[in-house]
Enzyme design. Structure first.
Site, PDB file in Angstrom:
ATOM      1  N   TYR A  53       0.821  -1.220   0.000  1.00 18.91           N
ATOM      2  CA  TYR A  53       0.000   0.000   0.000  1.00 18.91           C
ATOM      3  C   TYR A  53       0.852   1.266   0.000  1.00 18.91           C
ATOM      4  O   TYR A  53       0.436   2.297  -0.510  1.00 18.91           O
ATOM      5  CB  TYR A  53      -1.009  -0.043   1.152  1.00 18.91           C
ATOM      6  CG  TYR A  53      -2.107  -1.050   0.877  1.00 18.91           C
ATOM      7  CD1 TYR A  53      -2.130  -2.283   1.518  1.00 18.91           C
ATOM      8  CD2 TYR A  53      -3.066  -0.784  -0.097  1.00 18.91           C
ATOM      9  CE1 TYR A  53      -3.104  -3.226   1.207  1.00 18.91           C
ATOM     10  CE2 TYR A  53      -4.041  -1.723  -0.415  1.00 18.91           C
ATOM     11  CZ  TYR A  53      -4.062  -2.940   0.242  1.00 18.91           C
ATOM     12  OH  TYR A  53      -5.020  -3.874  -0.086  1.00 18.91           O
ATOM     13  N   ASN A  93     -12.842   3.248  -5.183  1.00 16.51           N
ATOM     14  CA  ASN A  93     -11.421   3.564  -5.352  1.00 16.51           C
ATOM     15  C   ASN A  93     -10.817   4.125  -4.059  1.00 16.51           C
ATOM     16  O   ASN A  93     -11.485   4.871  -3.348  1.00 16.51           O
ATOM     17  CB  ASN A  93     -11.229   4.575  -6.485  1.00 16.51           C
ATOM     18  CG  ASN A  93     -11.777   4.040  -7.792  1.00 16.51           C
ATOM     19  OD1 ASN A  93     -12.011   2.845  -7.940  1.00 16.51           O
ATOM     20  ND2 ASN A  93     -12.007   4.946  -8.743  1.00 16.51           N
ATOM     21  N   HIS A 110     -14.431   1.314   0.018  1.00 14.25           N
ATOM     22  CA  HIS A 110     -13.327   0.386   0.311  1.00 14.25           C
ATOM     23  C   HIS A 110     -12.152   1.099   0.968  1.00 14.25           C
ATOM     24  O   HIS A 110     -11.007   0.642   0.877  1.00 14.25           O
ATOM     25  CB  HIS A 110     -12.874  -0.321  -0.976  1.00 14.25           C
ATOM     26  CG  HIS A 110     -13.959  -1.174  -1.570  1.00 14.25           C
ATOM     27  ND1 HIS A 110     -13.929  -1.632  -2.857  1.00 14.25           N
ATOM     28  CD2 HIS A 110     -15.122  -1.631  -1.047  1.00 14.25           C
ATOM     29  CE1 HIS A 110     -15.016  -2.340  -3.105  1.00 14.25           C
ATOM     30  NE2 HIS A 110     -15.759  -2.357  -2.034  1.00 14.25           N
ATOM     31  N   CYS A 121      -8.283   1.943  18.252  1.00 17.31           N
ATOM     32  CA  CYS A 121      -9.385   2.843  18.634  1.00 17.31           C
ATOM     33  C   CYS A 121     -10.236   3.290  17.441  1.00 17.31           C
ATOM     34  O   CYS A 121     -11.239   3.988  17.618  1.00 17.31           O
ATOM     35  CB  CYS A 121      -8.825   4.071  19.359  1.00 17.31           C
ATOM     36  SG  CYS A 121      -7.992   5.236  18.269  1.00 17.31           S
ATOM     37  N   GLY A 176     -17.012   2.982 -14.786  1.00 14.45           N
ATOM     38  CA  GLY A 176     -15.720   2.313 -14.670  1.00 14.45           C
ATOM     39  C   GLY A 176     -15.659   1.211 -13.643  1.00 14.45           C
ATOM     40  O   GLY A 176     -14.664   1.043 -12.957  1.00 14.45           O
ATOM     41  N   THR A 177     -16.747   0.447 -13.526  1.00 16.66           N
ATOM     42  CA  THR A 177     -16.708  -0.707 -12.632  1.00 16.66           C
ATOM     43  C   THR A 177     -17.142  -1.973 -13.376  1.00 16.66           C
ATOM     44  O   THR A 177     -18.016  -1.927 -14.230  1.00 16.66           O
ATOM     45  CB  THR A 177     -17.589  -0.527 -11.381  1.00 16.66           C
ATOM     46  OG1 THR A 177     -17.567  -1.739 -10.620  1.00 16.66           O
ATOM     47  CG2 THR A 177     -19.022  -0.158 -11.721  1.00 16.66           C
ATOM     48  N   ALA A 219     -14.227   6.844 -19.805  1.00 17.22           N
ATOM     49  CA  ALA A 219     -14.874   7.797 -18.902  1.00 17.22           C
ATOM     50  C   ALA A 219     -14.527   9.245 -19.249  1.00 17.22           C
ATOM     51  O   ALA A 219     -15.390  10.118 -19.191  1.00 17.22           O
ATOM     52  CB  ALA A 219     -14.469   7.485 -17.462  1.00 17.22           C
TER      53      ALA A 219
END
Ligand code: APR
Length: 239
Positions: A53, A93, A110, A121, A176-177, A219
């Site tokens: 990530y 996204n 997400h 916490c 766009g999915t 898009a």
């Protein structure tokens, strides 16, 4: 009044240079999903997951919003200022291209790449750069910060709110999915069952039964055109 719900996926950021997940050249092609994108994977190999990530977060600095992001930000401004109805922008996204284009109150189902989440916490803090494993949380001091993304096996965010919004939508637009991941994909069906006009923007139409109108193209070309039509057509759908 026309209530508008927009759901975007990886395809809206493809022309900005961010890989989609599936299909040719998709991110998932050479990524061990379970090892790098699941709750179990994070527990078992936190350094690998953080590094994965970190790399995606770093990439955000190399890309910019495209005309599709900009058009949606413009649509939000006009739809709200002219009190045309409610406007909801939800995305799967983790990138910040909607926000950098000027969109506000974007619902990230997400999670996001530009924040860290405290596993202790639940506090969320904006994050740039690398996120060390077991970084201290600024709110509770626990060494428990992790990427603020929803991993496989974890519950997507804003689910109930979005299902209620989709079920009240007059117009629902999926951009766009691949509509292959739930619960997001379910939103299209909920909107259609409510009589919404459902629109898909995708160069490779998904064939989703609940989609009424397909704009078959990238898009960055189709979304500005659709936005112009929506703004020009007032409450009428341009079909
Ligand atoms: N413009 C519009 N759509 C595009 C473009 C483009 N320029 N380029 C590709 N697409 C479309 C593809 O045809 C495909 O249908 O975008 C879609 C991307 O699909 P996926 O890669 O499956 O992405 P998405 O639907 O957002 O995935 C959903 O799955 O793995 C999880 O958490 C991940 O949020 C992600 C979720």
């Amino acid at each position: 009044m026309t209530d508008l719900v927009i759901l975007t996926g990886a395809g809206i950021s493809a022309e900005s240079g961010l890989a989609t997940f599936r299909g040719e050249g998709g991110l998932w092609e050479d990524v061990d999903l379970h090892a790098l994108c699941s709750a179990e994977g994070l527990a078992a190999q936190p350094y690998k997951v953080h590094a994965f990530y970190d790399a995606r977060r770093a990439q955000l600095r190399e890309v910019a919003p495209n005309p599709a992001h900009a058009a949606l930000a413009q649509l939000q401004k006009r739809w709200t200022r002219e009190a045309r109805g409610t406007f909801t922008l939800a995305t799967m996204n983790g990138d910040d291209l909607h926000e950098r284009a000027g969109s506000r109150n974007v619902l990230h189902l997400h999670g996001t790449l530009f924040a860290a989440l405290c596993a202790e916490c639940g506090n969320r803090v904006g994050w740039e750069g690398e996120l060390p494993v077991r970084e201290d949380c600024p709110a509770c001091d626990a060494p428990a910060l992790r990427p603020d993304v929803v991993l496989f096996g974890e519950t997507p965010r804003h689910r109930q709110a979005l299902e209620a919004l989709a079920a009240r939508a007059d117009i629902f637009i999926a951009i766009g999915t691949s509509a292959s991941v739930h619960p997001a994909a379910r939103l299209i069906g909920l909107a259609r069952a409510n009589g919404a006009v459902t629109i898909e923007v995708n160069p490779a139409p998904t064939g989703t039964a609940d989609i009424l109108h397909v704009l078959e193209g990238p898009a960055s070309e189709e979304v500005p055109r659709l936005v112009r039509d929506l703004l020009a057509g007032a409450h009428a759908v341009p079909f």
